[in-house]
Design an enzyme around this catalytic site. Structure first.
Site, PDB file in Angstrom:
ATOM      1  N   HIS A 159      58.852  33.576 -38.145  1.00 24.56           N
ATOM      2  CA  HIS A 159      57.971  34.531 -38.815  1.00 24.56           C
ATOM      3  C   HIS A 159      58.679  35.838 -39.155  1.00 24.56           C
ATOM      4  O   HIS A 159      58.134  36.638 -39.919  1.00 24.56           O
ATOM      5  CB  HIS A 159      56.737  34.797 -37.950  1.00 24.56           C
ATOM      6  CG  HIS A 159      55.844  33.605 -37.822  1.00 24.56           C
ATOM      7  ND1 HIS A 159      54.680  33.454 -38.537  1.00 24.56           N
ATOM      8  CD2 HIS A 159      55.955  32.484 -37.064  1.00 24.56           C
ATOM      9  CE1 HIS A 159      54.109  32.301 -38.227  1.00 24.56           C
ATOM     10  NE2 HIS A 159      54.867  31.694 -37.331  1.00 24.56           N
ATOM     11  N   ASP A 368      60.656  43.162 -43.129  1.00 28.50           N
ATOM     12  CA  ASP A 368      59.504  42.425 -42.619  1.00 28.50           C
ATOM     13  C   ASP A 368      59.586  40.986 -43.084  1.00 28.50           C
ATOM     14  O   ASP A 368      59.932  40.719 -44.248  1.00 28.50           O
ATOM     15  CB  ASP A 368      58.203  43.048 -43.139  1.00 28.50           C
ATOM     16  CG  ASP A 368      57.074  42.981 -42.118  1.00 28.50           C
ATOM     17  OD1 ASP A 368      57.134  42.111 -41.230  1.00 28.50           O
ATOM     18  OD2 ASP A 368      56.144  43.802 -42.207  1.00 28.50           O
TER      19      ASP A 368
END
Length: 466
Positions: A159, A368
């Protein structure tokens, strides 16, 4: 479709530590997958124990999702979770080599807990099950399960970003970690940038045969497939929140409190990767250049605390409080405060209402993996009067929401000048342009949703080895 066994560090069970603040993201995505495919979700309970026993706690929820959890020792959490996972891998994977701690005991704890996870999960896996392991906490778990005789098809999804090779090689035993990953049949990354970084490492450092078209990585005669699977939001579930009284009340609260000023919002877990000090510097630059516009704009930053036992997280909170205080001290008037800093979490219904009322969103991480706040903000907008998304080009979501320059306003989060310039563009953007940009982005947000993400990964995993 075969039964699904999901394994992750945390499991969203009642009273699990920290789950209440984990809105959307991994928890929502995995629940959606388990509802659709059946199976079990295994991981840490969020509870600590004096002595690890491996005993499993089972909970079956009202929607049919079964969770199986284990408790961990305090030493495990210090070395595996606060240590290797969040003080070594997390900063390194977000390109913060200056914050990365290389401690031998951290590595030992990480290996020990992965072994404990594997031993506890083993009885839960039946012939034919698909095993789907998640995130940087459990990278070696596939190798551990293989050593215990598991031959099921196993996939892993990361992730977070995957760092460039020249950063990743700073990690002691980096080759060992990647070779452990290659025991999975399918590896998933959030976008092509992180995928390419991983493939480059395998080619350069392992001498692997890499097929960039198919994602096949072959080392020592074993082939693993690596591909990009951009995660989305549960669009229907999230937009249904907008029909609730809580969402409408939250929207009205924000609007009535702004006194006709434009509301600009940021929603981020309190983390140095989110670019929050840099964001405030950009806002300060905007007010320095346009002091008269302090009566046109109010910025609301929602930043729930996280990982408060780690020193770098304590520091980021102090820095934010200081910067927000300085900006407010310099720009506030008796009836005007330019920045509201909220250091707690909110429900998804409340967040929907806040997003709906805010005409600008600042999503400016320094790095991110994806960033679902950007997608939630777009999903919450009024199609007839949508807001503007200002998005870091270093967020994984940028590849989907740039929309060939006609979606989000893309910025360099390290540049206060760039942030300031784009705040002005967003504040003055005419309705016609806002609608064009929204219409481009909403297609991706609606169609590239979490259901498609899970379906694509699970279907590809089921096809591996056939």
């Amino acid at each position: 479709m075969p039964r699904l066994v999901v394994i992750s560090n945390r499991v969203a069970v009642p009273k699990a530590r920290g789950v209440a603040g984990a809105q959307g993201g991994l928890a929502g995505a995995l629940n959606s997958a388990l509802k659709a495919n059946g199976g079990i979700w295994f991981g840490w309970s969020g509870q600590e124990t004096e002595e690890f026993t491996g005993s499993i706690n089972y909970v079956k929820s009202s929607d049919g999702v079964t969770t199986a959890t284990i408790d961990l020792e305090t030493q495990d959490l210090d070395e595996y979770y606060n240590g290797y996972a969040n003080s070594t891998l997390w900063p390194l994977f977000h390109y913060r080599i200056d914050l990365t701690k290389y401690e031998r005991e951290f590595g030992k704890g990480y290996e020990r807990v992965n072994e404990r996870f594997a031993e506890s999960a083993l009885p839960l896996i039946s012939d034919g099950d698909l095993v789907w392991v998640h995130d940087y906490h459990l990278m070696p778990m596939g190798e551990r399960l293989r050593s215990m005789g598991v031959t099921n098809r196993m996939g892993f999804f990361l992730h977070t970003p995957w760092p460039p090779t020249n950063l990743f090689v700073s990690l002691p035993y980096h080759e060992r970690l990647v070779r452990a990953l290659l025991h999975y049949d399918l590896l998933g990354f959030q976008n092509d940038t992180w995928l390419d970084s991983f493939l480059h490492y395998c080619w350069k450092e392992l001498g692997a045969e890499v097929n960039y078209d198919t994602g096949e990585v072959t080392v020592d005669g074993k082939t693993t497939i690596a591909r990009a699977y951009p995660i989305g939001i549960d669009y229907d579930f999230f937009t249904a929140k907008g029909e609730t009284g809580e969402a409408r009340q939250a929207s009205q609260r924000l609007l009535s409190s702004t006194r006709h000023r434009t509301a600009m919002i940021g929603v981020d877990r309190l983390d140095y990767s989110k670019g929050l000090p840099e964001r405030l510097d950009g806002i300060a630059r905007f007010f320095d250049r346009h002091p008269d516009r302090v009566r046109d704009l109010v910025f609301i930053q929602i930043a729930p605390p996280s990982r408060e036992d780690i020193g770098s997280y304590q520091q980021i909170r102090e820095t934010l409080e200081q910067k927000a205080g300085q900006i407010n001290g310099a720009r506030s008037e008796v009836d005007v405060v330019p920045i509201r800093y909220v250091n707690r979490g909110h429900t998804q219904e409340e967040l929907y209402g806040f997003y709906r009322a805010a005409k600008i969103a600042l999503v400016t991480p320094l790095r991110d993996g994806m960033n679902l706040v950007a997608k939630e903000y777009v999903a919450a907008q009024d199609p007839e009067d949508p807001g503007v998304l200002i998005l870091s080009r270093f967020a994984g979501a940028a590849q989907q929401l740039d929309c060939d320059g006609e979606g989000a306003l893309m910025i360099n989060p390290h540049s206060a000048d760039d942030i300031s310039h784009n705040i002005r563009l967003a504040l003055d953007m005419p309705l016609a342009e806002r609608k064009v940009r929204y219409e481009k982005m909403i297609v991706t947000v609606r169609e590239e949703n979490v259901q498609r993400w899970t379906e694509n990964f699970i279907e590809d995993l089921a096809d591996t080895g056939q």
